[in-house]
Write a protein that holds these residues in place. Structure first.
Motif, short mmCIF file in Angstrom:
data_model
loop_
_atom_site.label_atom_id
_atom_site.label_comp_id
_atom_site.label_asym_id
_atom_site.label_seq_id
_atom_site.Cartn_x
_atom_site.Cartn_y
_atom_site.Cartn_z
N GLU A 550 0.82 -1.21 0.00
CA GLU A 550 0.00 0.00 0.00
C GLU A 550 0.86 1.26 0.00
N THR A 553 2.41 1.81 -3.43
CA THR A 553 1.40 2.35 -4.35
C THR A 553 1.18 3.83 -4.10
N GLU A 554 1.05 4.19 -2.82
CA GLU A 554 0.85 5.60 -2.46
C GLU A 554 2.04 6.46 -2.87
N ASN A 556 4.17 5.81 -5.34
CA ASN A 556 4.16 5.94 -6.80
C ASN A 556 3.16 6.99 -7.25
N GLU A 557 1.98 7.00 -6.64
CA GLU A 557 0.96 8.00 -6.99
C GLU A 557 1.45 9.42 -6.68
N GLU A 567 4.70 6.43 -14.41
CA GLU A 567 4.69 5.33 -13.43
C GLU A 567 5.62 4.20 -13.82
#
Length: 753
Positions: A550, A553-554, A556-557, A567
């Motif tokens: 998680e 992912t955060e 990368n965003e 990305e």
């Protein structure tokens, strides 16, 4: 000393100072070789080459094989630099970072492809030659022999010509042996238990046929020694070698070829400094300001001797810079710690001497006689304190892991130079100033007899305070363990984490990445973030604590939204700690051995093991108090933690030895009427100005570094300041009291008439 001789000495010293300073600033040629800018810097200060290897094969390697391979590679790359590091990346990758290197291809060519070492019989079962010699001309014009394989490695493995592989070799070391013809350079081999039997069979066959046994590595036969005897114990020597360097190169190649895993290069790149240019600039500025403050302090307190010590201290600094180049040492933040400690010890030697001079003047001696007596009486304390620390540095240099070796090198260099500048340069400067007419005792300061402080009467209070602080530290570590899972705030070097490589749309400097990107990463990952730029690209590597799916992912965003990164240009890998379990155990073993040797030396010099035990207890006290501070203040425990603790060890033992030297001296004239308590209290009081002034000058050096330094330098300087204060406290309030307790509880046996 006559006036003309004094002028000549001063002229020589200042010319030497000017000459060395010029070399430090500009070097010995137009290219700047030998200058301060030419000093080898570590990854944290200058960056270097980063090479990533991947295990060959589809099966995932075991963690045991990965750890073994990393440990052996670490030993191999330390030949390039003591500060080189090796760590695991993902499940089947190994990353090597070598400081001070900019040509990745040259390193790759020399390092080779790990895991492809074979011992090849000269002929196969049918008598066919497996390899043939060929005369070749080297680049220097000389001729030599090269060997050409007549079959592929697969064929040699299949027909049984290869019975021994690199994994059958336990160790390979370069060395020297004595023969009837003189000394010879050799490579000593030791086989594993499994390899002994194979080696016995192979050597028996080679002896019977009168053949050689080729060593094949990374596509080439690197040596083809003859076999003179059947070797059944698994120990052999390859001789004679052309030089020690050639022997070390062959031994190193055999060691890396003995890795359990075969590796192939995945990619290589040149990475920037972890601390950046700003860290170097601020450290240099802090060092200059700190030295200036210390010089002014010494002149104000000690007048003419203080002026001499300021000049000698400047000579010490320029000589350190010169010799760092001369001995090709790699300077890192750990090395800076060693230099800071040795600067403190350089000041300390002068303070001990000047305090003695003042005592002699107070006793009614002339200035000339007081100066001579001051140097003579201070000699034993200076030698004992410095040699004790030098013993520790020597043990750490031979037994410690790479990063500890770097610290030990600079510390040992600093200790030797500090003794030279204090006992030689300062002495001649004072004698020269005296010969030029500065003979009035007011220029040297006359000591006053101070009433002895009753330190021993407060020993229960001091012991209690120390025990409470140490106990509180363990309590805090326990609380930290329950709340966070770790007793201390371990950094990436100890715990490992996640390395995220990001290709930005435009090139980004380390300073810009730290200022603009790191705060956003910390908001997601928490904790500290290490940043490295990649040369000739827009890539930046961010190393954080281990991230969950998680969090990745955060993160990368965040890169996509805030910095416009595509990305697919973001990659993340789990990385292991750069300080392996083997490095930790090697460091602990080295420190324990160093303590044992220090105990032996103190026992021999002081003829009383109680002095040694008291010194070690005071030393452990300082280490535990600083450890408590790390826990309570949640200071990051990084690779500088080891250097910090070792600095405190060296500083603490030196401070305690000075007091014990005075106790020993005062006891020589002790009569039955004298009280042991009075002797100890008087000794501590007599050396108190030394303890305070030395601690103050060293504290000033580190404090300026803390005020001006970047975050990682502050994390190093802050605990060091605590250690300096603690060292002064333990030497004044604890050391003498500890010895008194041991002396009274375990009194020496009285000799019978």
């Amino acid at each position: 000393m006559k006036r003309n001789k004094a002028i000549a000495i001063l002229l020589c010293i200042f010319l030497l100072l000017a000459g060395v300073t010029y070399i430090d600033l500009f070097g010995v040629n137009p290219e700047g070789e030998g200058s301060a800018s030419d000093i080898n810097l570590g990854l944290d200060l200058a960056g270097g080459v980063s090479i990533t290897y991947q295990v060959v094969g589809d099966e995932e390697p075991s963690q045991t094989d990965m750890s073994d391979t990393i440990a052996k590679l670490q030993k191999r790359v330390e030949g390039y630099s003591t500060e080189a590091i090796v760590y695991q990346e993902g499940a089947n990758r190994i990353n090597i970072e070598i400081p001070g290197v900019t040509d990745a291809n040259a390193i790759l060519q020399e390092l080779g492809r790990p895991g492809t070492l074979y011992f090849i019989a000269q002929t196969d079962a049918d008598g066919n030659q497996n390899y043939t010699p060929q005369s070749v001309q080297h680049s220097d014009g000389s001729y030599g022999t090269a060997y050409i394989l007549n079959k592929s490695i697969d064929q040699l493995l299949e027909d049984g010509s290869i019975q021994i592989q690199g994994t059958d070799v336990e160790s390979a070391q370069a060395g020297t042996i004595q023969t009837n013809m003189g000394s010879e350079f050799v490579v000593s081999l030791t086989m594993t238990e499994a390899g002994k039997q194979k080696f016995a069979e192979v050597t028996q066959r080679a002896v019977e046929k009168g053949e050689s046994l080729a060593i094949y590595y990374d596509g080439n036969i690197i040596s083809a020694p003859g076999v003179n005897n059947v070797i059944t114990d698994g120990s052999a020597q390859i001789s004679p070698m052309e030089s020690y360097e050639r022997a070390e190169s062959l031994a190193s190649t055999i060691r890396i070829g003995g890795l359990k895993l075969e590796l192939e290069e995945l990619h290589s790149k040149v990475v920037g400094a972890q601390l950046g240019v700003e860290a170097i600039d601020t450290s240099l500025k802090a060092g200059a300001i700190g030295l200036a403050i210390v010089a002014v302090f010494m002149i104000v307190i000690y007048l003419i001797p203080g002026l001499a010590s300021a000049i000698a201290l400047l000579a010490y600094v320029v000589l350190v810079i010169l010799l760092l180049n001369g001995f090709d040492m790699t300077l890192t933040l750990s090395g800076v710690a060693g230099i800071i400690l040795s600067i403190g010890m350089a000041v300390d030697a002068n303070v001990i001497i000047f305090a003695r001079i003042r005592e002699e003047l107070a006793a009614g001696k002339t200035v000339r006689n007081a100066v001579k007596a001051g140097f003579d009486k201070a000699l034993s304390a200076i030698i004992d304190g410095n040699i004790t620390t030098l013993i520790a540095a020597a043990v750490l240099l031979f037994l410690g892991p790479g990063t500890v070796k770097g610290f030990a090198q600079t510390l040992a260099l600093g200790i030797v130079l500090s003794m030279f500048t204090a006992l030689v340069v300062t002495r001649y400067l004072i004698y020269a100033f005296y010969a030029l007419g500065l003979k009035n005792e007011k220029f040297y300061g006359v000591g006053r007899e101070h009433k002895a402080l009753n330190i021993l009467s407060k020993k229960a209070l001091f012991f209690g305070i120390s025990l409470v602080i140490i106990a509180a530290g363990f309590v805090v570590m326990g609380i930290n363990k329950v709340s966070t899972g770790d007793s201390l705030n371990y950094s990436l070097e100890f715990k490992g984490g996640t390395a995220t490589t990001v290709a930005f749309q435009e090139a980004m400097t380390l300073e810009k990445a730290t200022a603009e990107v790191v705060p956003s990463i910390e908001a997601v990952a928490g904790g500290s973030v290490q940043v490295q730029t990649v040369q000739d690209s827009n890539e930046v590597i961010f190393k954080t604590s281990s991230l969950s799916v998680e969090q990745r992912t955060e993160l990368n965003e965040m890169f996509v939204e805030k910095f416009g990164v595509e990305e697919n240009m973001i990659t993340s890998e789990t990385i292991s700690s750069t300080i392996s379990d083997e490095m930790k155990s090697d460091t602990i073993i080295a420190v324990v051995v160093a303590i044992v040797f220090m105990l032996i030396y103190i026992r021999v010099r002081f003829s009383d093991i109680r002095f040694g035990l008291s010194s070690i207890i005071a030393l452990l006290h300082d280490v535990l108090v600083v450890l408590a501070f790390y826990a309570a203040a949640k200071v990051s425990v990084s690779n500088t933690f080891v250097a910090c603790m070792l600095t405190i060890v060296g500083y603490s033992i030196n401070a305690t030895i000075v007091i014990f030297d005075r106790i020993r001296e005062n006891m020589r004239g002790m009569t039955q009427k004298d009280d042991l308590k009075e002797i100890i209290n008087r000794s501590v009081t007599q050396t108190m100005s030394r303890s305070i002034f030395t601690s103050l000058t060293t504290f000033i050096m580190v404090a300026v570094l803390y005020i001006l330094g970047v975050t990682s330098i502050r994390d190093f300087a802050l605990p060091l300041m605590v250690g300096i204060v603690c060292g002064a406290y333990s030497s004044i309030c604890l050391a003498g009291s500890l010895w008194y307790v041991f002396r009274t509880k375990f009194a020496p046996k009285k000799k019978e008439n």
